[in-house]
Each structure stands twice: as structure tokens, then as C-alpha cells.
Motif scaffolding. Structure first.
Motif, PDB file in Angstrom:
ATOM      1  N   GLY A   6      54.379  46.266  10.106  1.00  0.00           N
ATOM      2  CA  GLY A   6      53.823  45.954   8.796  1.00  0.00           C
ATOM      3  C   GLY A   6      53.600  44.486   8.547  1.00  0.00           C
ATOM      4  N   LEU A   7      54.060  43.608   9.455  1.00  0.00           N
ATOM      5  CA  LEU A   7      53.932  42.169   9.248  1.00  0.00           C
ATOM      6  C   LEU A   7      53.821  41.507  10.610  1.00  0.00           C
ATOM      7  N   THR A   8      52.938  40.514  10.702  1.00  0.00           N
ATOM      8  CA  THR A   8      52.761  39.800  11.964  1.00  0.00           C
ATOM      9  C   THR A   8      53.284  38.378  11.835  1.00  0.00           C
ATOM     10  N   GLU A   9      53.588  37.808  12.972  1.00  0.00           N
ATOM     11  CA  GLU A   9      54.117  36.452  13.002  1.00  0.00           C
ATOM     12  C   GLU A   9      53.130  35.479  12.359  1.00  0.00           C
TER      13      GLU A   9
ATOM     14  N   THR B 130      54.260  47.274   2.184  1.00  0.00           N
ATOM     15  CA  THR B 130      55.434  47.993   2.688  1.00  0.00           C
ATOM     16  C   THR B 130      55.624  47.682   4.165  1.00  0.00           C
ATOM     17  N   VAL B 131      56.864  47.394   4.549  1.00  0.00           N
ATOM     18  CA  VAL B 131      57.183  47.084   5.940  1.00  0.00           C
ATOM     19  C   VAL B 131      58.376  47.928   6.378  1.00  0.00           C
ATOM     20  N   GLN B 132      58.547  48.018   7.686  1.00  0.00           N
ATOM     21  CA  GLN B 132      59.704  48.716   8.251  1.00  0.00           C
ATOM     22  C   GLN B 132      60.684  47.656   8.763  1.00  0.00           C
ATOM     23  N   LEU B 133      61.970  47.902   8.494  1.00  0.00           N
ATOM     24  CA  LEU B 133      62.995  46.914   8.773  1.00  0.00           C
ATOM     25  C   LEU B 133      63.930  47.385   9.873  1.00  0.00           C
ATOM     26  N   GLY B 134      64.490  46.398  10.573  1.00  0.00           N
ATOM     27  CA  GLY B 134      65.466  46.678  11.616  1.00  0.00           C
ATOM     28  C   GLY B 134      66.791  46.026  11.298  1.00  0.00           C
ATOM     29  N   LEU B 135      67.326  45.306  12.265  1.00  0.00           N
ATOM     30  CA  LEU B 135      68.618  44.652  12.086  1.00  0.00           C
ATOM     31  C   LEU B 135      68.523  43.479  11.124  1.00  0.00           C
TER      32      LEU B 135
ATOM     33  N   VAL C 201      67.147  48.173   4.313  1.00  0.00           N
ATOM     34  CA  VAL C 201      67.350  49.105   5.407  1.00  0.00           C
ATOM     35  C   VAL C 201      66.142  50.015   5.539  1.00  0.00           C
ATOM     36  N   LYS C 202      65.656  50.161   6.744  1.00  0.00           N
ATOM     37  CA  LYS C 202      64.577  51.070   7.116  1.00  0.00           C
ATOM     38  C   LYS C 202      63.246  50.686   6.486  1.00  0.00           C
ATOM     39  N   ASP C 203      63.073  50.888   5.173  1.00  0.00           N
ATOM     40  CA  ASP C 203      61.822  50.557   4.490  1.00  0.00           C
ATOM     41  C   ASP C 203      62.054  49.423   3.495  1.00  0.00           C
ATOM     42  N   GLY C 204      61.070  48.529   3.392  1.00  0.00           N
ATOM     43  CA  GLY C 204      61.167  47.427   2.444  1.00  0.00           C
ATOM     44  C   GLY C 204      59.785  47.037   1.943  1.00  0.00           C
ATOM     45  N   ILE C 205      59.762  46.128   0.972  1.00  0.00           N
ATOM     46  CA  ILE C 205      58.503  45.625   0.407  1.00  0.00           C
ATOM     47  C   ILE C 205      58.553  44.110   0.422  1.00  0.00           C
ATOM     48  N   VAL C 206      57.453  43.498   0.912  1.00  0.00           N
ATOM     49  CA  VAL C 206      57.298  42.048   0.852  1.00  0.00           C
ATOM     50  C   VAL C 206      56.020  41.742   0.087  1.00  0.00           C
ATOM     51  N   TRP C 207      55.887  40.486  -0.339  1.00  0.00           N
ATOM     52  CA  TRP C 207      54.701  40.047  -1.066  1.00  0.00           C
ATOM     53  C   TRP C 207      54.005  38.967  -0.248  1.00  0.00           C
ATOM     54  N   ILE C 208      52.768  39.258   0.175  1.00  0.00           N
ATOM     55  CA  ILE C 208      51.986  38.329   0.990  1.00  0.00           C
ATOM     56  C   ILE C 208      51.338  37.308   0.066  1.00  0.00           C
ATOM     57  N   ALA C 209      51.514  36.024   0.365  1.00  0.00           N
ATOM     58  CA  ALA C 209      50.955  34.959  -0.467  1.00  0.00           C
ATOM     59  C   ALA C 209      49.438  34.960  -0.363  1.00  0.00           C
ATOM     60  N   GLY C 210      48.749  34.632  -1.494  1.00  0.00           N
ATOM     61  CA  GLY C 210      47.300  34.522  -1.484  1.00  0.00           C
ATOM     62  C   GLY C 210      46.856  33.300  -0.700  1.00  0.00           C
TER      63      GLY C 210
END
Length: 364
Positions: A331-334, A315-320, A294-303
Motif C-alpha cells: 500500500g505504500l512505496t519507498e 489503507t495499508v497493510q502492516l507488519g512488525l 496491527v495488520k491493517d492501518g491508514i496513512v495520509w499521503i501529503a499533497g
């Protein structure tokens, strides 16, 4: 000739078998050890799956299994003080809001007559006012305790009115409340063994609060934040009871009044499917890829592929979210590749994979 057959020929066969045995030992042990020393065994391969951020439509639909409950009876209170002089309705009767239930008589205070020269002061005649006590709501009069000549006071409880209405409700956990942070939309109610599903428009989400108005222990003040929380998972299990079936601490109650005209019974199990928003054509990743939901999250971008570089934490922002994927608002692109599972989660062996290969499951 006899000596050759009895002595020399058996000795020759023994020599042949001895030579064969020595050759087999050499092949099995000496040559095998030399080959093992020359060619080291291949290292075990661990595959860490990655997934791309993709565009999708996220429909936040929360499914709650609840129970049909009778609405509580309303209290009838006297709105005037005095003596009961008439009772118009007997218990068990159907009443409408504002209908007269009983009447009380109260003596009005009158100023004494002034003394005159003609004679002594005379006591004034008593003057009475009559007040009707009305039904505060419609329903069946369950109880009315007033008796003729009984004295009643303002605010005194004198009866109960059963509204004859029902509500579908269920306790929810913080995880479910987070998915319903906005005002919940309409719900579709499906009764166990009942008629076709029907719409319920007035959905209410009420927080469990302490006496001083603060959030109760286990409420939204205590955030979850774990990888693969699965906050979209529907509560499963029987409809009875009022505890969240996932075993979490109840932090609120989701309820919806059953529309008039629907035939229901108290105690029936019911499934509420609540719509809590739709996000169209948005960037999404699996919930298992995100720490937090919810709201704030963390993802790991592959090398970069094949370089073996360590993944980058972002760190990314989250919605539904719909319980499987979550919207990433910034915080993240397609197309960016993220780890499918949060690092540090225990490995789960896939029986379809070979030795040494594993995937990483959600963090336990």
C-alpha cells in the motif's frame, strides 16, 4: 526688555512644546492607523510535518518487567484403593519421579467354592494385592497425610510435592499481545540485583480465557486501533504485582521457566526481553503516522509540495513494529511522503517555533 523675558519668552516655549506634542500624536495614531489599513497583518502559518517512507530493518523486541515466582506444588493422588500398609518416605524428603511413597493392600474378589456331595460349601481364603503409590514428579515432599491402616480411594489427594523450580511471569495487555502474535522467541532474563543476564528458551504466551473457552473480556476480541498507540512501549515500573504497569486490562500472561542452575528467589524483579521477529530492508513509517498498528492501518499521503492540496487517505497493510516505526507490507512505496501525525490529533506547541507555528501530536 523685562516684559519680553517675563511674558513673551515663556509663551513662545509653550507654543514649541504644543507643536511637538501634536506631531507625536499624529505619528503615533493617524499615520499608524493608515499604515495598518494599507498593509494587512500576515496570516499565522501552521506547519504540518511530513516524513518519507524509508527502508529500514525492524527488530520486534518486547521488554516486559516481571516477577520471579515459585512454581506451584504438585498434588500426590492415590492410584489404587485399599488400606495403607507401609509408608516409605517422610515429609521433607527429596524424591524423584516414580519413587515409591507408600503401599496399599486391597482384597481381591474370589469366586466361592462350588458345593459338592461330600460336604457343605467352604468359604475361600482371602487373597490380597499390593500396590505401590509412586511420586508423580521430582522435588521435595511437602506433605503426606497417609497413616498406617488408613483406607484410601482412587484419585484421593494425599500429599504435595514442591518442584523447587521458578518461573518469571507477567500479565500483558492486548497491545503487547499484538506484538507477539507469532510464537515468541527466546527471552533474555535480567534479574534486579542478581547475576548476569541469562537465556530462557521456553517462552509461553497464554491468553486469559473464560470458563467456556472464549476470550475473556478485554482480550484480543476487542481490538485497539488508534493513532500512535505506541504498542511497542515497554511496560515500566516496579517488578512486583501481576497487573500491567501501563494500567491496561490484562489479557494474557507471558512466562518463562528459569533454567536449572540459576540462583533465584521468589519475589525478585526481572526484565524479560523477548525477541518476536526481524524484518530486514522493508518500507517503514513512524507509528505516529498510522491509525492502527496491527495488520491493517491508514496513512495520509501529503499533497504535492506548495499546492495546498488535501492529504489523501490510504489503507495499508502492516507488519512488525519496534515501538517507534512500523513495517508497511503493501500500500505504500519507498519515498512517498506521509503526514508525520494522524490528522485530528491535538496540536502541540513547540517552544522553539515562532507564534502561530505548531506540530500535531498523536491522537489522544
Amino acid at each position: 526688555m523685562g516684559t519680553f523675558r517675563r511674558v513673551i519668552l515663556p509663551v513662545a516655549w509653550l507654543l514649541v512644546f504644543a507643536i511637538i506634542a501634536v506631531a507625536l500624536v499624529k505619528i503615533a495614531f493617524v499615520d499608524g492607523l493608515e499604515s495598518a489599513a494599507a498593509e494587512p497583518a500576515p496570516l499565522a502559518q501552521v506547519d504540518i510535518p511530513v516524513v518519507p517512507a524509508t527502508r529500514a530493518t525492524v527488530t520486534n523486541t518486547v521488554e516486559i518487567k516481571g516477577t520471579v515466582q515459585s512454581d506451584a506444588a504438585g498434588t500426590v493422588r492415590s492410584t489404587s484403593a485399599g488400606k495403607v500398609v507401609q509408608v516409605f518416605v517422610e515429609p521433607g524428603a527429596t524424591v524423584t519421579k516414580g519413587e515409591v511413597l507408600f503401599q496399599v493392600k486391597a482384597e481381591r474378589a474370589v469366586a466361592p467354592t462350588q458345593t459338592t456331595q461330600e460336604g457343605p460349601q467352604t468359604a475361600p481364603k482371602p487373597v490380597y494385592d499390593y500396590f505401590d503409590i509412586l511420586a508423580p514428579s521430582a522435588g521435595t515432599l511437602q506433605q503426606l497425610t497417609t497413616l498406617i491402616d488408613q483406607q484410601v480411594t482412587v484419585g484421593e489427594s494425599v500429599g504435595k510435592i514442591d518442584p523447587g523450580t521458578y518461573t518469571v511471569s507477567r500479565s500483558v495487555t492486548a497491545a503487547q499481545q499484538y506484538r507477539l502474535l507469532g510464537k515468541p522467541g527466546p527471552a533474555e532474563i535480567a534479574l534486579v540485583g542478581g547475576p548476569a543476564p541469562f537465556q530462557c528458551a521456553d517462552v509461553t504466551l497464554k491468553n486469559n480465557t473464560s470458563d467456556d473457552g472464549g476470550v475473556a473480556s478485554g482480550g484480543l476480541a476487542a481490538t485497539g486501533g488508534g493513532a500512535g498507540m505506541g504498542v511497542g512501549a515497554a511496560i515500566a515500573g516496579p517488578g512486583g504485582g501481576n497487573q500491567p504497569e501501563e494500567g491496561g486490562t490484562p489479557t494474557g500472561t507471558l512466562s518463562c521457566p528459569v533454567p536449572s542452575g540459576q540462583q533465584v528467589f521468589a519475589g525478585l524483579g526481572a526484565t524479560m526481553t523477548v525477541s518476536a521477529g526481524v524484518a530486514s530492508d522493508v518500507v517503514t513509517v513512524p507509528l505516529t503516522s498510522v491509525k492502527g498498528s496491527v495488520k491493517d492501518g491508514i496513512v495520509w499521503i501529503a499533497g504535492p509540495g506548495g499546492t495546498g492540496a488535501a492529504p489523501e487517505q490510504r489503507t495499508v497493510q502492516l507488519g512488525l513494529n519496534d515501538g517507534s516505526v512500523v513495517e508497511v507490507t503493501s500500500g505504500l512505496t519507498e519515498g512517498e511522503q506521509v503526514l508525520e501525525f494522524v490528522p485530528g490529533a491535538p496540536a502541540v506547541q513547540d517552544p522553539m517555533m515562532g507564534p502561530g507555528q505548531a506540530v500535531y501530536g498523536p491522537m489522544g
